[in-house]
Design an enzyme around this catalytic site. Structure first.
Site: not given
Ligand code: UD1
Ligand code: UDP
Length: 377
Positions: A216
């Site tokens: 991601h």
């Molecule tokens: C965010 C965090 C990242 C973290 C990740 C965990 C920042 C800058 N990034 O990244 O550090 O590792 O969360 O998962 O804060 N979207 C959906 N549904 C949702 C959420 C997101 O469709 O419920 C899609 C949207 O298109 C959105 C994109 O995902 O634009 C990115 O979401 P965003 O929260 O901006 O950043 P992440 O890549 O999820």
């Molecule tokens: N996770 C989850 N379901 C999923 C993928 C990840 O519950 O389908 C959990 C995972 O076990 C971990 C956390 O989400 O505890 C990690 O989140 P993510 O990878 O989104 O973000 P990051 O840790 O890189 O910020």
């Protein structure tokens, strides 16, 4: 009674918060009142709601419903919302987790009106300021009053950045206290992995002989060369291994755009690559525990691989959890096709033999609560 506001927003923060909420409920309910604020950064049912139900986290009193947008717009909306809540609730402290935009907004809102910040997962660094999370975590650390680092490396980073090892006064923003306390996600993995063997899950159909993969990170999803190299490697590995990918919504959105419609469809139609919706935390631990190897660019998942004693191929150039690479139980393969293939092959033939205890004793959340009561009461 100490009143704290906990800010959550992204999936991993909701999961992390369950460790502190559990510690408060079990040990400190007469000392700490916790109010949860959800920024709404993540909002899909399987990126947010599912965790409240499953992990018994108190419901947010406030949800800012900020949703997705550009960094500045998203962060600005969160700052405004959090500032209003802090003024209304007048808490003794705010708890911020990790390094997302929700973390940064909490840090800006709280520091400007002098609400002490407790930063959990302090000190972690990738040393790459082009990564949005690196800016978020540095700025949050330098506005915090209590900084809890899960690792020795994180603690040492704080010392290197000028934080004092010992202070002889009540901690404040000008004189913060830093700790090396272990990882609350180790607490959570130990706690919740007790439940997974006794529950029914339709994931049992995948057996135990698969590779688990999550992707991601924006540097991968938004970059044609990197995402193509990763999926070309996954395609190649799928000739001999089953691969399960609980797909992050960001990656789902970006795959057709970055990989192209045709390659994206080819991946979806590959019968040895199982793309599924994001799963609940208990289901994720189930998958991690039953996999033979984990391929990921997630910070949380690479650590859980270590906790559950699975080798991990990290799809990044660097990691904040450097200890797991130093002991050779994880490898930084970046988005390099050959390195990914070679690393997977090596670990399958030659899995790591031991996983030394590096992240505390499973009681980090309790320690953090005790220090909050001692220093901020
Ligand atoms: C965010 C965090 C990242 C973290 C990740 C965990 C920042 C800058 N990034 O990244 O550090 O590792 O969360 O998962 O804060 N979207 C959906 N549904 C949702 C959420 C997101 O469709 O419920 C899609 C949207 O298109 C959105 C994109 O995902 O634009 C990115 O979401 P965003 O929260 O901006 O950043 P992440 O890549 O999820
Ligand atoms: N996770 C989850 N379901 C999923 C993928 C990840 O519950 O389908 C959990 C995972 O076990 C971990 C956390 O989400 O505890 C990690 O989140 P993510 O990878 O989104 O973000 P990051 O840790 O890189 O910020």
């Amino acid at each position: 009674m100490i009143k704290i506001i906990t800010i959550i927003g992204a999936r991993p923060q909701i999961i992390k918060a369950s460790a502190i909420s559990r510690a408060i409920k079990e040990n400190y309910k007469d000392d700490i009142e916790e109010i949860i604020v959800h920024t709404g950064q993540h909002y899909d049912k399987n990126m947010s709601e599912v965790f409240f139900t499953e992990l018994s986290i108190p419901r947010p009193k406030y949800n800012l419903g900020v949703g997705s947008s550009k960094h500045g717009e998203q962060t600005a909306k969160m700052i405004e919302g959090i500032e209003n809540i802090l003024e209304t609730e007048k808490p003794n402290a705010i708890i911020l987790y990790g390094d997302t935009n929700s973390t940064l907004s909490g840090a800006i809102a709280a520091s400007k009106i002098h609400v002490p910040i407790v930063h959990i997962e302090a000190g972690l660094r990738s040393f790459d300021k082009y990564m949005p999370e690196e800016i978020n975590r540095i700025m949050c650390d330098h506005a915090s009053t209590l900084l809890f680092s899960p690792t020795k490396a994180g603690y040492n980073n704080l010392i290197r950045e000028g934080f004092s090892k010992e202070i002889n006064e009540k901690p404040s923003m000008n004189m913060p206290n830093i700790y090396h306390c272990g990882d609350i996600m180790y607490d959570n993995t130990l706690h919740f992995s007790n439940f997974i063997n006794v529950r029914e899950t339709n994931l049992s159909k995948y057996g135990k002989d698969f590779i688990l993969c999550t992707i991601h990170r924006n540097t991968n999803t938004d970059d044609k060369i990197r995402l193509s190299a990763i999926f070309n490697a996954i395609n190649e590995i799928s000739k001999t291994e089953k691969i399960i990918i609980p797909l992050h919504p960001r990656t789902k959105k970006m795959m057709p755009l970055t990989l192209g419609e045709s390659f994206s469809k080819e991946i979806e139609n590959n019968s040895n690559i199982e793309i599924i919706d994001p799963v609940s935390f208990l289901d994720m631990i189930y998958l991690e525990k039953n996999s033979k190897l984990i391929l990921t660019d997630s910070g949380g998942v690479q650590k859980e691989a270590y906790y559950l004693e699975k080798p991990c191929v990290i799809l990044r150039k660097q990691t904040e959890w450097i200890e797991i690479v130093e002991c050779a139980n994880a490898v930084l393969a970046d988005a390099d096709y050959n390195t990914i293939l070679n690393s997977v092959e090596n670990y399958i033939i030659n899995p790591p033999k031991s996983y030394p205890k590096l992240f505390g004793d499973g009681n980090a959340a309790k320690f953090i609560c005790q220090e909050i009561i001692k220093c901020l009461g």
